[in-house]
Design an enzyme around this catalytic site. Structure first.
Site, PDB file in Angstrom:
ATOM      1  N   PRO A 147       0.816  -1.206   0.000  1.00  6.60           N
ATOM      2  CG  PRO A 147      -0.539  -1.422   1.885  1.00  6.60           C
ATOM      3  CD  PRO A 147       0.634  -2.012   1.204  1.00  6.60           C
ATOM      4  CB  THR A 205       4.154   0.552   3.201  1.00  8.30           C
ATOM      5  OG1 THR A 205       4.138   0.406   1.786  1.00  8.30           O
ATOM      6  CG2 THR A 205       2.752   0.379   3.741  1.00  8.30           C
ATOM      7  CB  THR A 253       9.924   5.922  -2.263  1.00 11.93           C
ATOM      8  OG1 THR A 253       8.690   5.788  -2.960  1.00 11.93           O
ATOM      9  CG2 THR A 253      10.847   6.844  -3.026  1.00 11.93           C
ATOM     10  CD  GLU A 265     -19.997   8.921  20.740  1.00 10.56           C
ATOM     11  OE1 GLU A 265     -19.391   7.824  20.770  1.00 10.56           O
ATOM     12  OE2 GLU A 265     -20.432   9.417  19.681  1.00 10.56           O
TER      13      GLU A 265
HETATM   14  P1  ADP Z   1       5.794   4.524  -0.577  1.00  8.86           P
HETATM   15  O1  ADP Z   1       6.874   4.654  -1.569  1.00  8.86           O
HETATM   16  O2  ADP Z   1       5.584   3.120  -0.105  1.00  8.86           O
HETATM   17  O3  ADP Z   1       4.496   5.166  -0.984  1.00  8.86           O
HETATM   18  P2  ADP Z   1       7.468   6.283   0.918  1.00  8.86           P
HETATM   19  O4  ADP Z   1       8.729   5.520   0.950  1.00  8.86           O
HETATM   20  O5  ADP Z   1       7.364   7.370  -0.082  1.00  8.86           O
HETATM   21  O6  ADP Z   1       6.236   5.304   0.741  1.00  8.86           O
HETATM   22  O7  ADP Z   1       7.170   6.849   2.372  1.00  8.86           O
HETATM   23  C1  ADP Z   1       6.717   8.160   2.577  1.00  8.86           C
HETATM   24  C2  ADP Z   1       7.226   8.689   3.896  1.00  8.86           C
HETATM   25  O8  ADP Z   1       6.663   7.959   4.990  1.00  8.86           O
HETATM   26  C3  ADP Z   1       8.711   8.535   4.071  1.00  8.86           C
HETATM   27  O9  ADP Z   1       9.380   9.657   3.581  1.00  8.86           O
HETATM   28  C4  ADP Z   1       8.886   8.392   5.566  1.00  8.86           C
HETATM   29  O10 ADP Z   1       8.909   9.657   6.186  1.00  8.86           O
HETATM   30  C5  ADP Z   1       7.616   7.709   5.989  1.00  8.86           C
HETATM   31  N1  ADP Z   1       7.779   6.251   6.120  1.00  8.86           N
HETATM   32  C6  ADP Z   1       7.093   5.311   5.413  1.00  8.86           C
HETATM   33  N2  ADP Z   1       7.455   4.080   5.782  1.00  8.86           N
HETATM   34  C7  ADP Z   1       8.405   4.219   6.726  1.00  8.86           C
HETATM   35  C8  ADP Z   1       9.179   3.294   7.502  1.00  8.86           C
HETATM   36  N3  ADP Z   1       9.030   1.977   7.359  1.00  8.86           N
HETATM   37  N4  ADP Z   1      10.055   3.793   8.402  1.00  8.86           N
HETATM   38  C9  ADP Z   1      10.193   5.119   8.559  1.00  8.86           C
HETATM   39  N5  ADP Z   1       9.508   6.025   7.863  1.00  8.86           N
HETATM   40  C10 ADP Z   1       8.611   5.605   6.956  1.00  8.86           C
HETATM   41 ZN    ZN Z   2     -21.810   5.576  17.323  1.00 15.11          ZN
END
Ligand code: ADP
Ligand code: ZN
Length: 593
Positions: A195, A198, A201, A415
């Site tokens: 997703p 995560t 990149t 609630e």
């Molecule tokens: P994707 O490529 O899977 O859409 P990214 O690598 O672009 O996700 O992640 C976006 C941002 O979310 C990163 O720059 C980082 O700040 C944060 N992030 C996502 N996953 C992690 C992780 N496993 N550990 C630390 N930071 C994360």
């Molecule tokens: Zn409710």
């Protein structure tokens, strides 16, 4: 990040600017030419001509530009008839016809009009001819030098398996020859599936960072082009640049935009050419380039089979949403940059954020820092994380939303109903807090704290969760009567129905339906009769959940009242406070007995 110059854009912008400047000049020139021209009427013109005051007149279309003997100019709009010409001639007015458009502006437009088809063709041909070279360049591909990536595996938390799988790639990039000598075939095409947000990149960048090689990044959507051949040329250029910098890592995000299944809809030949070019380049890399291509997608089932064939993207690494330990680790990375108060517990925050991606957790840590900054603090507290979580989950608090006393009371009972039933059902998730501060579209909410991430969930817990979902409406009904219930339970019903449907159709938890998975099957495959029975079962389960909630609340009415009262007073109650209130009532009841 440095991007390569966007030559075509710059050239087009320069052309457009020149054209605009010229048109501006033409408009000014025309205006200056006609500045002295007074609008005149037809009869005035004839009269003055009769007095011999008009020296000449030039017609262009239906407008006559007249010059008087004293040099003044006038403009008359009129139909040019033979009678008119005869009349003017009789007064010795010099007559001229301007057959082309008059004025610089009109002439420019005329020229452009005639030249337009040639211009378009010239642009296209030029662009295509040069696209193999530099004209359309590498598009939006970004190149980051090794010392610039600055990302290492330690920055990516909670994805240990993916990192483990990428270690070999790092080794290969560090020393390709060693692998070649050993005759080992290293996968050159790696597909990261997971997703958004995560860390796919990040993982690719970190692999390049660990190996100390250049990192090239592009997105599949960069290659989706209007003109046939352009996307393919872009792919070719990207790989050419990568090969020239080998060993290096090439990252293609959203590869599904570029390599979706072919021939399903009407075949789009530009897309096919682009995809074919990608396949050709991949094969070339596998044969002899010290380049590793990492592609990312969240929909691997959308990819064309040819892309996944051996030798292309044949190594798949799944990057899933982090579990509770992963979330804690990711929070450690992002909150580690903040000054934290001693009360901040990453574990609790992690437990309260199931389903959050790494990107969302990074956002959460940032929101918490903002919350502290807004109050002029440097130290970030647990309360800041609470505020941040509510903000990320539910939108901004709407304290200004004007609620009537009745609406507040109703929300408090709604609630309180959720809170009390979840307290009385031991299988249900514990309550973290309840609030009647409106946020986003919700008038209030009960936040529960799931115990870790469950891979499997018992039938008893599911039934308890359904009863808890029903409890909001049940409380409204019991306290205010059938006629006064509100629309506030819509999301509750949706959640309960969704759970019940999956119990029946996917998890084999209904005797009437049996152990058959109906959830994924096509509507046509499932018989009309089965569909009807599934709906009946869902109905039965949700009805029973509602009945269960009603029973619990009726028998515990005093506890319900005291939780609702406390909510009205304090707006937000913690899980412990709610437990305290409910237990108090139980004690009081036993004392009285
Ligand atoms: P994707 O490529 O899977 O859409 P990214 O690598 O672009 O996700 O992640 C976006 C941002 O979310 C990163 O720059 C980082 O700040 C944060 N992030 C996502 N996953 C992690 C992780 N496993 N550990 C630390 N930071 C994360
Ligand atoms: Zn409710």
């Amino acid at each position: 990040m440095p991007t390569l110059p966007k030559r075509p854009m710059i050239a087009l912008a320069a052309l457009a600017a020149l054209l605009a400047a010229w048109l501006g000049f033409a408009a000014w020139y025309d205006h200056a030419q006609r500045a002295g021209e007074q609008p005149a009427t037809y009869s005035a013109l004839i009269e003055r001509a009769g007095r011999g005051e008009i020296a000449s007149i030039t017609f262009s279309d239906d407008t006559g530009h007249a010059v008087a003997t004293d040099g003044t100019r006038s403009r008359i709009v009129m139909p040019v008839t033979d009678d008119l010409l005869k009349e003017l001639r009789s007064h010795k007015v010099a007559i001229a016809f301007d057959d082309g458009p008059v004025g610089l502006m009109a002439q420019t437009v005329g020229v452009l009009d005639r030249a337009a088809p040639f211009l378009v063709v010239a642009l296209l041909v030029g662009g295509l001819a040069l696209s193999g070279g530099q004209f359309f360049g590498m598009g939006r591909a970004t190149r980051i030098r090794p010392e610039d990536t600055g990302t290492v595996f330690a920055d990516v938390a909670g994805v240990d398996e993916a990192k483990e799988e990428l270690r070999e790639t790092v080794q290969f990039l560090k020393d390709p020859r060693r692998f070649a000598m050993a005759g080992a075939r290293v996968p050159k095409g790696i597909l990261l599936v997971g997703p958004p947000g995560t860390g796919k990149t990040m993982l690719a960048k970190a692999a390049a960072g660990e190996a100390g090689v250049p990192f090239f990044a592009a997105s599949g959507s960069d290659f989706v082009e209007m003109f046939v051949g352009l996307g393919a040329a872009r792919v070719r250029n990207l790989f050419k640049a990568a090969r020239a910098n080998a060993p290096c890592l090439l990252f293609i995000d959203e590869i599904d935009a570029l390599a979706g299944k072919r021939g399903e809809s009407n075949s789009h030949s530009e897309r096919e050419q682009t995809l074919n070019q990608l396949l050709v380049e991949m094969d070339g890399i596998v044969e002899g380039g010290d380049v590793v291509v990492i592609a990312a997608t969240n929909r691997s089932e959308m990819l064309d089979a040819a892309v996944l064939r051996p030798g292309r993207f044949d190594r798949h690494i799944h990057v899933s949403l982090p579990d509770v330990a992963g979330r804690e680790a990711i929070l450690g990375v992002h909150a580690g940059r903040l000054t934290l108060a001693p009360d901040v517990c990453a574990r609790t925050v992690a437990r309260g954020t199931p389903g959050f991606s790494g990107a969302e957790l990074a956002n959460l840590a940032n929101e918490a820092a903002l919350s502290a900054a807004r109050q002029g603090r440097v130290v970030v507290t647990m309360a800041d994380f609470e505020t941040a979580k509510d903000r990320v989950l539910m939108g901004v608090e709407r304290r200004s939303l004007a609620l009537s006393a009745h609406e507040r009371r109703l929300t408090a009972y709604h609630e309180a109903g959720h809170a009390l039933v979840s307290l009385r059902c031991p299988e249900a998730d514990p309550i973290h807090k309840a609030t009647i501060i409106p946020r986003g579209r919700a008038l209030g909410m009960v936040v529960r704290l799931p115990e870790g991430d469950r891979v499997s969930v018992s039938r008893a817990k599911l039934l308890a969760d359904i009863a808890v979902a029903m409890a909001g409406r049940a409380a409204e009904e019991i306290v205010f009567g059938q006629d006064h219930v509100t629309t506030g339970a819509e999301a509750d019903f949706r959640a309960a129905t969704d759970l019940a449907r999956r119990m029946v159709a996917a998890w084999g938890m209904s005797e009437a339906i049996g152990f058959v998975a109906h959830a994924g099957s096509e509507p046509g495959v499932r018989s009309e009769r089965t569909a009807w029975r599934i709906d009946e079962e869902i109905r039965r389960i949700t009805d029973e959940g509602m009945e269960h909630a009603r029973r619990l609340l009726r028998s515990d009415r005093t506890a319900l009242d005291s939780i609702a009262r406390a909510l009205l007073e304090r707006e937000t109650l913690t899980g412990d406070e709610i437990t305290g209130l409910a237990d108090q009532e139980v004690e009081r009841a036993t004392e009285a007995a």
